[in-house]
Design a protein around this motif. Structure first.
Motif, PDB file in Angstrom:
ATOM      1  N   MET A  20      -7.362   9.304  18.026  1.00 37.06           N
ATOM      2  CA  MET A  20      -7.037   8.821  16.697  1.00 37.06           C
ATOM      3  C   MET A  20      -7.247   7.309  16.655  1.00 37.06           C
ATOM      4  SD  MET A  20      -3.895  11.244  15.441  1.00 37.06           S
ATOM      5  CE  MET A  20      -2.712   9.988  15.658  1.00 37.06           C
ATOM      6  N   LYS A  21      -8.413   6.927  16.212  1.00 34.79           N
ATOM      7  CA  LYS A  21      -8.770   5.527  16.144  1.00 34.79           C
ATOM      8  C   LYS A  21      -8.668   5.043  14.695  1.00 34.79           C
ATOM      9  CE  LYS A  21     -12.527   2.416  17.098  1.00 34.79           C
ATOM     10  NZ  LYS A  21     -13.963   2.298  17.289  1.00 34.79           N
ATOM     11  N   ILE A  22      -8.103   3.874  14.531  1.00 29.46           N
ATOM     12  CA  ILE A  22      -7.993   3.282  13.209  1.00 29.46           C
ATOM     13  C   ILE A  22      -9.285   2.526  12.914  1.00 29.46           C
ATOM     14  CG2 ILE A  22      -6.762   1.615  11.797  1.00 29.46           C
ATOM     15  CD1 ILE A  22      -4.261   2.291  13.343  1.00 29.46           C
ATOM     16  N   THR A  23      -9.920   2.846  11.801  1.00 24.70           N
ATOM     17  CA  THR A  23     -11.190   2.222  11.452  1.00 24.70           C
ATOM     18  C   THR A  23     -10.968   0.968  10.625  1.00 24.70           C
ATOM     19  OG1 THR A  23     -11.424   3.477   9.412  1.00 24.70           O
ATOM     20  CG2 THR A  23     -12.293   4.490  11.419  1.00 24.70           C
ATOM     21  N   MET A  24     -12.036   0.212  10.444  1.00 21.11           N
ATOM     22  CA  MET A  24     -11.981  -1.010   9.647  1.00 21.11           C
ATOM     23  C   MET A  24     -11.575  -0.697   8.207  1.00 21.11           C
ATOM     24  SD  MET A  24     -15.037  -3.602   8.601  1.00 21.11           S
ATOM     25  CE  MET A  24     -15.863  -2.329   7.703  1.00 21.11           C
ATOM     26  N   TRP A  25     -12.055   0.430   7.666  1.00 22.28           N
ATOM     27  CA  TRP A  25     -11.742   0.783   6.287  1.00 22.28           C
ATOM     28  C   TRP A  25     -10.262   1.077   6.109  1.00 22.28           C
ATOM     29  CZ3 TRP A  25     -15.145  -0.785   3.145  1.00 22.28           C
ATOM     30  CH2 TRP A  25     -16.480  -0.809   3.507  1.00 22.28           C
ATOM     31  N   GLN A  26      -9.645   1.676   7.117  1.00 19.85           N
ATOM     32  CA  GLN A  26      -8.213   1.934   7.041  1.00 19.85           C
ATOM     33  C   GLN A  26      -7.419   0.636   7.127  1.00 19.85           C
ATOM     34  OE1 GLN A  26      -8.279   4.735  10.243  1.00 19.85           O
ATOM     35  NE2 GLN A  26      -7.793   6.432   8.876  1.00 19.85           N
ATOM     36  N   LYS A  27      -7.886  -0.313   7.922  1.00 21.03           N
ATOM     37  CA  LYS A  27      -7.209  -1.610   8.010  1.00 21.03           C
ATOM     38  C   LYS A  27      -7.289  -2.347   6.679  1.00 21.03           C
ATOM     39  CE  LYS A  27      -8.014  -2.202  12.946  1.00 21.03           C
ATOM     40  NZ  LYS A  27      -8.713  -2.985  13.976  1.00 21.03           N
ATOM     41  N   ILE A  28      -8.448  -2.297   6.052  1.00 19.88           N
ATOM     42  CA  ILE A  28      -8.607  -2.934   4.739  1.00 19.88           C
ATOM     43  C   ILE A  28      -7.696  -2.264   3.720  1.00 19.88           C
ATOM     44  CG2 ILE A  28     -10.228  -3.297   2.838  1.00 19.88           C
ATOM     45  CD1 ILE A  28     -12.427  -3.575   4.984  1.00 19.88           C
ATOM     46  N   GLU A  29      -7.649  -0.947   3.760  1.00 16.41           N
ATOM     47  CA  GLU A  29      -6.806  -0.194   2.827  1.00 16.41           C
ATOM     48  C   GLU A  29      -5.330  -0.541   2.999  1.00 16.41           C
ATOM     49  OE1 GLU A  29      -4.819   4.106   2.896  1.00 16.41           O
ATOM     50  OE2 GLU A  29      -6.862   3.986   3.663  1.00 16.41           O
ATOM     51  N   VAL A  30      -4.853  -0.538   4.220  1.00 13.75           N
ATOM     52  CA  VAL A  30      -3.438  -0.804   4.479  1.00 13.75           C
ATOM     53  C   VAL A  30      -3.085  -2.244   4.117  1.00 13.75           C
ATOM     54  CG1 VAL A  30      -1.717  -0.981   6.317  1.00 13.75           C
ATOM     55  CG2 VAL A  30      -3.192   1.010   6.196  1.00 13.75           C
ATOM     56  N   THR A  31      -3.962  -3.181   4.421  1.00 14.75           N
ATOM     57  CA  THR A  31      -3.711  -4.577   4.054  1.00 14.75           C
ATOM     58  C   THR A  31      -3.624  -4.731   2.542  1.00 14.75           C
ATOM     59  OG1 THR A  31      -4.886  -5.319   6.029  1.00 14.75           O
ATOM     60  CG2 THR A  31      -4.573  -6.929   4.273  1.00 14.75           C
ATOM     61  N   GLY A  32      -4.546  -4.104   1.829  1.00 13.76           N
ATOM     62  CA  GLY A  32      -4.522  -4.167   0.370  1.00 13.76           C
ATOM     63  C   GLY A  32      -3.292  -3.509  -0.223  1.00 13.76           C
ATOM     64  N   LEU A  33      -2.893  -2.366   0.355  1.00 12.83           N
ATOM     65  CA  LEU A  33      -1.690  -1.697  -0.144  1.00 12.83           C
ATOM     66  C   LEU A  33      -0.442  -2.546   0.090  1.00 12.83           C
ATOM     67  CD1 LEU A  33      -2.243   2.056   0.792  1.00 12.83           C
ATOM     68  CD2 LEU A  33      -2.158   1.059  -1.480  1.00 12.83           C
ATOM     69  N   PHE A  34      -0.365  -3.208   1.246  1.00 16.35           N
ATOM     70  CA  PHE A  34       0.787  -4.072   1.499  1.00 16.35           C
ATOM     71  C   PHE A  34       0.798  -5.278   0.564  1.00 16.35           C
ATOM     72  CE2 PHE A  34       1.492  -2.098   5.743  1.00 16.35           C
ATOM     73  CZ  PHE A  34       2.832  -1.826   5.560  1.00 16.35           C
ATOM     74  N   LEU A  35      -0.356  -5.856   0.298  1.00 16.54           N
ATOM     75  CA  LEU A  35      -0.409  -6.960  -0.665  1.00 16.54           C
ATOM     76  C   LEU A  35       0.031  -6.485  -2.044  1.00 16.54           C
ATOM     77  CD1 LEU A  35      -3.716  -8.815   0.262  1.00 16.54           C
ATOM     78  CD2 LEU A  35      -1.387  -9.637   0.539  1.00 16.54           C
ATOM     79  N   GLY A  36      -0.447  -5.318  -2.448  1.00 18.66           N
ATOM     80  CA  GLY A  36      -0.060  -4.766  -3.747  1.00 18.66           C
ATOM     81  C   GLY A  36       1.425  -4.465  -3.825  1.00 18.66           C
ATOM     82  N   LEU A  37       1.961  -3.870  -2.769  1.00 14.78           N
ATOM     83  CA  LEU A  37       3.404  -3.589  -2.752  1.00 14.78           C
ATOM     84  C   LEU A  37       4.221  -4.876  -2.765  1.00 14.78           C
ATOM     85  CD1 LEU A  37       3.601  -0.596  -0.264  1.00 14.78           C
ATOM     86  CD2 LEU A  37       4.263  -0.596  -2.670  1.00 14.78           C
ATOM     87  N   GLY A  38       3.739  -5.886  -2.064  1.00 13.88           N
ATOM     88  CA  GLY A  38       4.428  -7.181  -2.086  1.00 13.88           C
ATOM     89  C   GLY A  38       4.448  -7.781  -3.486  1.00 13.88           C
TER      90      GLY A  38
END
Length: 100
Positions: free
Chosen positions: A1-19
Motif C-alpha cells: 500500500m503505497k501512497i502516490t503523489m496524487w493522494q498527497k495532493i488530495e489530502v493536502t488540499g482537503l486539509f487546507l479546505g477543512l482549515g
C-alpha cells in the motif's frame, strides 16, 4: 500500500479546505466574542477573507481528485479521506446556511 503523489495532493488540499472551513465557521458563529482588530481582516475584500476562501476552493478542487483516486483504485485510507470530503462539504453547507 503505497501512497502516490496524487493522494498527497488530495489530502493536502482537503486539509487546507477543512482549515478554511473551520476558521470561517468559528468566525461566523463566534463573531461577537472577537475584538474589532480580529474581525477587520475577515471583512469582504480583505486579505484574510481572501485566503480563507482560496483554501476552501482548493479543498473543493481536491475533493474532485478524491473521486478520481477512488475510481483509479488508490484506496489507501479511503475511509479517512472520505470523512474529510464529507466534513468539507458539510462545513461549506453550514457556512452557506448561516446566511453570510
Amino acid at each position: 500500500m503505497k501512497i502516490t503523489m496524487w493522494q498527497k495532493i488530495e489530502v493536502t488540499g482537503l486539509f487546507l479546505g477543512l482549515g478554511g472551513v473551520v476558521v470561517q465557521f468559528l468566525n461566523i458563529n463566534f463573531w461577537s466574542f472577537f475584538s474589532d482588530g480580529y474581525q477587520e481582516p475577515f471583512y469582504g475584500g480583505e486579505l484574510l477573507a481572501f485566503w480563507v476562501s482560496i483554501f476552501i476552493i482548493v479543498g473543493m478542487i481536491s475533493s474532485l481528485l478524491l473521486l478520481v483516486n477512488l475510481a483509479c483504485k488508490r484506496l489507501v485510507l479511503w475511509w479517512a479521506r472520505l470523512l474529510g470530503f464529507l466534513g468539507l462539504y458539510l462545513g461549506v453547507a453550514a457556512i452557506g446556511a448561516s446566511g453570510v
